[in-house]
Design an enzyme around this catalytic site. Structure first.
Site, PDB file in Angstrom:
ATOM      1  N   GLY A 124       1.180  -1.089  -0.366  1.00 41.42           N
ATOM      2  CA  GLY A 124      -0.347   0.043  -0.022  1.00 41.42           C
ATOM      3  C   GLY A 124       0.562   1.691  -0.195  1.00 41.42           C
ATOM      4  N   ASP A 125       1.721   1.458   0.621  1.00 41.52           N
ATOM      5  CA  ASP A 125       2.531   2.390   0.906  1.00 41.52           C
ATOM      6  C   ASP A 125       3.432   2.531  -0.450  1.00 41.52           C
ATOM      7  OD1 ASP A 125       2.242   2.985   3.189  1.00 41.52           O
ATOM      8  OD2 ASP A 125       3.791   1.742   4.116  1.00 41.52           O
TER       9      ASP A 125
HETATM   10  N1  LIG Z   1      -0.975 -10.226  -4.056  1.00 40.94           N
HETATM   11  C1  LIG Z   1      -1.048  -9.432  -4.660  1.00 40.94           C
HETATM   12  N2  LIG Z   1      -0.992  -9.684  -6.225  1.00 40.94           N
HETATM   13  C2  LIG Z   1      -0.779  -8.213  -6.880  1.00 40.94           C
HETATM   14  N3  LIG Z   1      -0.583  -7.336  -6.686  1.00 40.94           N
HETATM   15  C3  LIG Z   1      -1.134  -7.215  -4.891  1.00 40.94           C
HETATM   16  C4  LIG Z   1      -0.872  -7.943  -4.293  1.00 40.94           C
HETATM   17  N4  LIG Z   1      -1.119  -8.122  -2.772  1.00 40.94           N
HETATM   18  C5  LIG Z   1      -1.415  -5.902  -3.778  1.00 40.94           C
HETATM   19  N5  LIG Z   1      -0.628  -5.476  -4.217  1.00 40.94           N
HETATM   20  C6  LIG Z   1      -0.808  -4.347  -5.236  1.00 40.94           C
HETATM   21  O1  LIG Z   1      -0.715  -3.825  -4.206  1.00 40.94           O
HETATM   22  C7  LIG Z   1      -1.547  -2.520  -4.106  1.00 40.94           C
HETATM   23  C8  LIG Z   1      -1.974  -3.019  -2.106  1.00 40.94           C
HETATM   24  O2  LIG Z   1      -2.398  -3.457  -1.797  1.00 40.94           O
HETATM   25  P1  LIG Z   1      -3.248  -3.767  -0.777  1.00 40.94           P
HETATM   26  O3  LIG Z   1      -4.543  -3.383  -1.392  1.00 40.94           O
HETATM   27  O4  LIG Z   1      -3.000  -4.646  -0.477  1.00 40.94           O
HETATM   28  O5  LIG Z   1      -2.722  -1.869   0.093  1.00 40.94           O
HETATM   29  P2  LIG Z   1      -2.856  -1.906   1.883  1.00 40.94           P
HETATM   30  O6  LIG Z   1      -3.718  -3.249   2.481  1.00 40.94           O
HETATM   31  O7  LIG Z   1      -2.884  -0.716   2.306  1.00 40.94           O
HETATM   32  O8  LIG Z   1      -1.426  -2.665   1.952  1.00 40.94           O
HETATM   33  P3  LIG Z   1       0.093  -2.409   3.209  1.00 40.94           P
HETATM   34  O9  LIG Z   1      -0.067  -3.443   4.001  1.00 40.94           O
HETATM   35  O10 LIG Z   1       1.147  -1.942   2.585  1.00 40.94           O
HETATM   36  O11 LIG Z   1      -1.125  -1.264   3.943  1.00 40.94           O
HETATM   37  C9  LIG Z   1      -2.635  -3.745  -5.261  1.00 40.94           C
HETATM   38  O12 LIG Z   1      -3.383  -2.635  -5.069  1.00 40.94           O
HETATM   39  C10 LIG Z   1      -1.427  -3.513  -5.520  1.00 40.94           C
HETATM   40  O13 LIG Z   1      -1.631  -3.101  -6.607  1.00 40.94           O
HETATM   41 MG   LIG Z   2      -2.460   0.260   4.191  1.00 41.83          MG
END
Ligand SMILES: Nc1ncnc2c1ncn2[C@@H]1O[C@H](COP(=O)(O)OP(=O)(O)OP(=O)(O)O)[C@@H](O)[C@H]1O
Ligand SMILES: [Mg+2]
Length: 304
Positions: free
Chosen positions: A251-252
């Site tokens: 996400g970052d």
């Molecule tokens: N399993 C995956 N396969 C492909 N792309 C992924 C995957 N997980 C995350 N991403 C990519 O990373 C982006 C952000 O992931 P996610 O939605 O998990 O963010 P988050 O939950 O805010 O993460 P964080 O743990 O950093 O806070 C997604 O929109 C996607 O582009």
């Molecule tokens: Mg996040």
């Protein structure tokens, strides 16, 4: 200049103990110390994408000194941390083995005078600077800490990015952040409902827009992301498939990718593509991905 704020950074002590036995003497197979914090991750990815940023936040004690040294010398990123007089920057233990176990430290207490010092520091930001607020708010501060920080710079034309959840996020919306990036879970929690379809997600994003956010980027993990832009248009981008090594920081990285797209004047759909590519590259890497991986992901992105 781009500033990233990490209120509660940590030294992540990552150890591999393949056959952990609780109550016995165990030996570590390998160990690493990483410089943890969501704002730090954003700065690392920005650097990969060719953008300089300055890390802000609070540090304390000998662990704080080590943290500061690591950001400067190891990561080669500029910082202007505020040093607290008491306590110490936390150490988070990440235990790798058959199962992953995490034990997070407490972190120093941030007193009112320290918080005021941060507010004053932010008053030094200039018009057109970018300020990225990432992560949860430490328990020694109130949940409106981000909102209070934004109140102190509301007269300036600062591009504000908020990647936070719950009340901490909602209270920043009246300050009209340029970008917020809830993930699907965070969006569901905000609206107390499970969101199944793209339409439902966009409807919720529109409600956040009504409350003040300009661009809303909803990340959907392996399914990519949806962007509702400030002109009320939405775009979707699927992510590539791959083997996830460690999705922490995805996400970052996505926030950094989007902002890099903004800084280079890209169209919304290209910013979104770069954001998704940066997120996936990090999910498929150990730690924050290198630029080569981001470029590889971007070239392979599926069309929607
Ligand atoms: N399993 C995956 N396969 C492909 N792309 C992924 C995957 N997980 C995350 N991403 C990519 O990373 C982006 C952000 O992931 P996610 O939605 O998990 O963010 P988050 O939950 O805010 O993460 P964080 O743990 O950093 O806070 C997604 O929109 C996607 O582009
Ligand atoms: Mg996040």
């Amino acid at each position: 200049m781009i500033y990233t704020l990490t209120l509660n950074p940590a030294l992540d002590y990552v150890i591999d103990v393949p056959d952990l036995q609780i109550g016995k003497l165990n030996r570590i197979q390998s160990e690493h110390i990483l410089y943890g914090g969501k704002g730090i991750n954003v700065s690392v990815m920005l650097k990969e994408l060719g953008l300089e940023s300055i890390c802000l936040g609070f540090i304390a004690g000998f662990t704080g000194k080590e943290f500061q040294k690591g950001i400067r010398d190891h990561l080669q990123i500029k910082e202007k941390f505020i040093e607290l007089k008491q306590g110490r920057t936390r150490i988070n233990l990440k235990l790798l083995g058959k199962e992953e176990t995490e034990i997070n430290g407490i972190g120093p207490i941030i007193h009112t005078k320290d918080f005021k010092q941060l507010q004053q520091q932010l008053c030094g930001l200039e018009n057109k600077d970018i300020l990225i607020l990432s992560g949860s708010i430490p328990s020694s501060l109130s949940s409106d800490a981000y909102a209070k920080l934004l109140a102190s710079i509301k007269e300036k034309d600062i591009c504000i990015v908020v990647d936070a959840s719950g009340d901490a996020l909602l209270q920043t919306l009246p300050y009209r952040p340029y970008l917020i990036k809830p993930n699907l879970n965070e969006l569901e929690e905000l609206f107390h409902q499970s969101l199944q379809s793209e339409q439902e997600i966009i409807a919720c994003a529109k409600l956040l827009q009504k409350q003040g956010a300009k661009n809303i980027l909803v990340s959907l993990g392996k399914d990519g992301a949806i962007l509702l832009n400030e002109h009320h248009r939405f775009f979707t981008q699927k992510a590539n498939k791959g083997i996830v090594k460690n999705s922490a920081g995805a996400g970052d990285s996505m926030v950094a990718g989007f902002i890099a797209g903004v800084c280079s004047g890209m169209k919304d759909e290209d910013r979104l593509a770069l954001a998704v590519a940066a997120g996936s590259a990090t999910a498929f890497a150990y730690g924050i991905a290198a630029i080569k991986e981001v470029e590889k992901q971007r070239k392979q992105l599926p069309s929607c």
